[in-house]
Motif scaffolding. Structure first.
Motif, PDB file in Angstrom:
ATOM      1  N   ILE A   5       0.824  -1.202   0.000  1.00  0.00           N
ATOM      2  CA  ILE A   5       0.000   0.000   0.000  1.00  0.00           C
ATOM      3  C   ILE A   5       0.862   1.257   0.000  1.00  0.00           C
ATOM      4  N   CYS A   6       1.830   1.343   0.940  1.00  0.00           N
ATOM      5  CA  CYS A   6       2.596   2.591   1.074  1.00  0.00           C
ATOM      6  C   CYS A   6       4.081   2.450   0.766  1.00  0.00           C
ATOM      7  N   CYS A  22      -2.788   0.167   6.816  1.00  0.00           N
ATOM      8  CA  CYS A  22      -2.592  -0.298   5.439  1.00  0.00           C
ATOM      9  C   CYS A  22      -3.343  -1.605   5.183  1.00  0.00           C
TER      10      CYS A  22
END
Length: 54
Positions: A5-6, A22
């Protein structure tokens, strides 16, 4: 392993994510139907010969 996700490093407790946040974002994407596998729509498939609903 990077969080999908990040991009931060993943945490063992939430693997493959870095945090609960996340992981929850990913779950939300699944529940909304954001992740799909491309293919023929079900309506366009021929009827299943084993389908007893006919």
């Amino acid at each position: 392993m990077a969080c999908p996700i990040c991009g931060k490093d993943s945490v063992k407790e939430y693997r493959p994510f870095c945090s609960k946040r996340c992981a929850d974002i990913d779950l939300g994407r699944w529940l909304r139907g954001s992740y799909v596998i491309p293919g023929i729509p079900l309506e366009d498939l021929p009827p299943d010969e084993t389908d007893d609903s006919r």
